[in-house]
Scaffold this active site. Structure first.
Site, PDB file in Angstrom:
ATOM      1  N   SER A 180      45.555  29.987  37.671  1.00  0.00           N
ATOM      2  CA  SER A 180      45.968  29.665  38.432  1.00  0.00           C
ATOM      3  C   SER A 180      46.628  28.268  38.897  1.00  0.00           C
ATOM      4  CB  SER A 180      46.264  30.559  39.857  1.00  0.00           C
ATOM      5  OG  SER A 180      45.988  31.834  39.316  1.00  0.00           O
ATOM      6  N   LEU A 181      47.792  27.757  38.983  1.00  0.00           N
ATOM      7  CA  LEU A 181      48.105  27.166  38.629  1.00  0.00           C
ATOM      8  C   LEU A 181      49.675  25.946  39.602  1.00  0.00           C
ATOM      9  CD1 LEU A 181      46.998  24.055  36.654  1.00  0.00           C
ATOM     10  CD2 LEU A 181      49.682  24.248  35.323  1.00  0.00           C
ATOM     11  N   CYS A 193      50.796  41.112  42.438  1.00  0.00           N
ATOM     12  CA  CYS A 193      49.762  39.561  43.078  1.00  0.00           C
ATOM     13  C   CYS A 193      50.305  39.343  44.189  1.00  0.00           C
ATOM     14  CB  CYS A 193      50.669  38.515  41.514  1.00  0.00           C
ATOM     15  SG  CYS A 193      50.160  39.139  40.116  1.00  0.00           S
ATOM     16  N   SER A 221      41.220  35.799  36.197  1.00  0.00           N
ATOM     17  CA  SER A 221      42.258  34.699  36.966  1.00  0.00           C
ATOM     18  C   SER A 221      40.871  33.669  38.029  1.00  0.00           C
ATOM     19  CB  SER A 221      43.452  35.202  37.855  1.00  0.00           C
ATOM     20  OG  SER A 221      44.188  34.648  38.028  1.00  0.00           O
ATOM     21  N   CYS A 278      39.530  36.400  51.031  1.00  0.00           N
ATOM     22  CA  CYS A 278      39.754  35.386  49.828  1.00  0.00           C
ATOM     23  C   CYS A 278      39.428  34.249  51.073  1.00  0.00           C
ATOM     24  CB  CYS A 278      40.757  35.765  49.700  1.00  0.00           C
ATOM     25  SG  CYS A 278      40.703  34.228  47.853  1.00  0.00           S
ATOM     26  N   CYS A 292      43.791  46.656  38.037  1.00  0.00           N
ATOM     27  CA  CYS A 292      43.795  44.746  38.427  1.00  0.00           C
ATOM     28  C   CYS A 292      42.968  45.471  39.419  1.00  0.00           C
ATOM     29  CB  CYS A 292      45.051  44.237  39.012  1.00  0.00           C
ATOM     30  SG  CYS A 292      45.091  42.646  40.106  1.00  0.00           S
ATOM     31  N   GLY A 323      40.685  38.337  46.164  1.00  0.00           N
ATOM     32  CA  GLY A 323      39.261  37.371  46.488  1.00  0.00           C
ATOM     33  C   GLY A 323      39.734  36.266  44.865  1.00  0.00           C
ATOM     34  N   GLU A 324      38.109  35.089  45.078  1.00  0.00           N
ATOM     35  CA  GLU A 324      38.620  34.596  43.512  1.00  0.00           C
ATOM     36  C   GLU A 324      37.389  35.028  42.632  1.00  0.00           C
ATOM     37  OE1 GLU A 324      40.130  31.846  41.984  1.00  0.00           O
ATOM     38  OE2 GLU A 324      37.966  31.281  41.541  1.00  0.00           O
ATOM     39  N   GLU A 364      40.398  46.445  47.345  1.00  0.00           N
ATOM     40  CA  GLU A 364      42.302  47.058  46.907  1.00  0.00           C
ATOM     41  C   GLU A 364      42.202  46.597  45.632  1.00  0.00           C
ATOM     42  OE1 GLU A 364      46.211  46.756  49.505  1.00  0.00           O
ATOM     43  OE2 GLU A 364      44.485  45.065  50.181  1.00  0.00           O
TER      44      GLU A 364
END
Ligand code: SAH
Length: 369
Positions: free
Chosen positions: A220-221, A343, A197, A112, A105, A165-166, A92
Site C-alpha cells: 500500500s503506497l 477496504c 497486503s 490495527c 478478504c 490489521g497489518e 471481520e
C-alpha cells in the site's frame, strides 16, 4: 482450562498431539479432514469418530473459537461477517462474489496498530494479533456460508489478507495459517491463490522474498513523496519510501519471469490524485525499475474520516498518465460500501442489512446480481 484450538494446527502437529494421547495416526487424519475438508464446526458432527473420543475431545479441545455476531449482505452481493473471539475481540471477514472467481478478504489482527489517516480500522487501535486458527476459521466460515457446509468451491476462491490489521506484524501466525490452508487433505488453497497486503513492513517484505511457496505481495503506497506519505501513513516515518522501494526491488528479483507484484494506491480527492502526483508515482516506480502494477482504489468514505473519493474522471485520468509512462494500472470497483465492508471500512460497526445467519447447503445458489 484453556481448550486447545485444533484449527490452528497443521496435519503433522495434529498427528503429534493425537499420538501424545495414544491415538493412532488415522484418527488425526480423520479430524484434520473433518475440520478443513468437510469444514465441520463441532466434534459431534464427526460421526466417523467413536462417541467416547468425541466427548473426550470436546472436553479438552475445540475447533470453533469465533462466534458470529452479525452478517451483513450488500446490494452487490458482498457479505460481511462480524465475529467475536473467545475473549470478546471483534474480527471481520468479507466475502466478495465475482463473475469468474469469488474472493474472501480476511483479517490478520483485531483492530490495527497503524494509524493510516484514511482507514477506519485505525480508529480501533491494536486489540490483539489473531491466532493461526482464528485466521483459518474465518475462511472456513465464509466458504460454508457462501457455498454450503463442506461444498467444494465452484470456481476456486482467492484469498486476500486485506481486512483489519497489518498481516506483516503478525507474520508467523499468518504464515502458519497459509501453510494449513494449503494442505491437500484440507482446504487445499495454495499460496498462489492468496495475496497479502502490507503497509510497508520492510523486513518482512525481504523475508517473504526468501520463501519459495508464498502468497502474492501487494504494497500500500497512497503517496509517492515522504512528505505526504508521512502524513497519510505514519509507518512511513519508520520505513521511508527509499527503503520500501529497495525492499520491493529485492522482492521483485525473487519473482518468476511472468510475475509482478502490486502497489495499491487509495485515491483521495484533492490530496493525492493530481496529474502531477500521477507522474510522480510513475517516475518513482520507473526510477526503481520495478515490475509492478498499480491498483487504484477510490477512497471508501466513512464517518469521521476527513476524505472524499476522487471523481471517476480523475481516477481515469490518473490511470491514463500511469499507463502512458509504461506502468500498468487498474481501477478497483468498490464493493460492499453500503454495509461498511469495503477496504478501510472495517471497524466492527453495525450497519443496516443485518441478516440472520442460517448456514444451509447451497445458500449462495440464488446469487444476488
Ligand atoms: N494493513 C494492510 C492491509 C489492510 S488495508 C495494508 O495497509 O496494506 C487494505 C487496503 O485498503 C490497503 O491498500 C489500504 O491502503 C486500503 N484502504 C484503507 N482504507 C481505505 C479506504 N478508506 N478506502 C479505500 N481503500 C482503503
Amino acid at each position: 482450562m484453556e481448550l486447545t484450538h485444533l484449527t490452528g494446527l497443521s496435519q503433522a502437529e495434529l498427528s503429534e498431539l493425537m499420538a501424545s494421547v495414544g491415538q493412532p495416526a488415522y484418527r488425526a487424519r480423520q479430524i484434520f479432514s473433518g475440520i478443513h475438508a468437510r469444514r465441520l464446526t463441532s466434534f459431534d458432527e464427526m460421526t466417523d469418530l467413536p462417541k467416547d473420543l468425541r466427548s473426550r475431545l470436546s472436553e479438552q479441545a475445540t475447533i470453533s473459537s469465533l462466534t458470529v455476531e452479525s452478517r451483513y449482505i450488500s446490494s452487490d452481493g458482498t457479505r460481511r461477517y462480524l465475529f467475536k473471539t473467545r475473549d470478546n475481540f471483534p474480527v471481520e471477514t468479507v466475502f466478495i462474489p465475482e463473475e469468474h472467481r469469488d474472493t474472501i478478504c480476511f483479517s490478520s489482527q483485531s483492530g490495527c496498530p497503524l494509524q493510516c489517516t484514511f482507514c477506519l480500522t485505525a480508529q480501533l487501535g491494536l486489540l490483539r494479533n489473531l491466532t493461526a486458527g482464528e485466521i483459518v476459521e474465518q475462511i472456513i466460515f465464509a466458504l460454508n456460508d457462501a457455498y454450503g457446509i463442506g461444498v467444494p468451491t465452484p470456481r476456486g476462491t482467492n484469498l486476500v489478507a486485506m481486512g483489519a490489521g497489518e498481516p506483516f506484524l503478525n507474520f508467523d501466525n499468518l504464515m502458519q495459517a497459509v501453510g494449513i490452508m494449503s494442505e491437500p487433505a484440507g482446504l487445499s488453497i495454495v499460496p498462489n491463490r492468496i495475496t497479502v497486503s502490507t503497509a510497508g513492513v520492510v523486513p518482512r517484505i525481504r523475508e517473504l522474498a526468501k520463501i519459495a511457496e508464498r502468497p502474492h505481495l501487494a504494497v500500500s503506497l497512497a503517496a509517492s513523496t515522504d512528505e505526504l506519505r508521512d502524513e497519510l501513513m505514519p509507518i512511513n516515518k519508520k520505513w521511508p519510501i527509499d527503503q520500501l522501494m529497495a525492499a520491493c526491488k529485492h522482492f521483485e528479483k525473487s519473482l518468476k519471469r511472468h510475475e509482478r507484484f502490486t502497489f495499491e494506491y487509495v485515491m483521495l480527492r484533492g490530496v493525492n490524485d493530481s496529474d502531477e502526483q500521477a507522474r510522480q508515482l510513475a517516475n518513482l516506480i520507473n526510477r526503481h525499475d520495478l515490475r509492478a502494477k498499480v491498483n487504484l482504489i477510490p477512497h471508501n468514505p466513512a464517518e469521521p474520516l476527513p476524505y472524499q473519493p476522487s471523481a471517476v474522471e480523475r481516477v481515469e485520468q490518473f490511470q491514463k498518465i500511469l499507463e502512458h509512462k509504461g506502468v500498468p494500472a487498474f481501477i478497483r470497483r468498490p464493493r460492499g460500501r453500503d454495509i461498511l465492508a469495503a477496504c478501510g471500512q472495517l471497524a466492527a460497526r453495525s450497519a443496516s442489512g443485518d441478516t440472520p445467519v442460517s448456514i444451509s447447503s447451497g445458500s449462495m445458489k440464488r446469487r444476488i446480481a
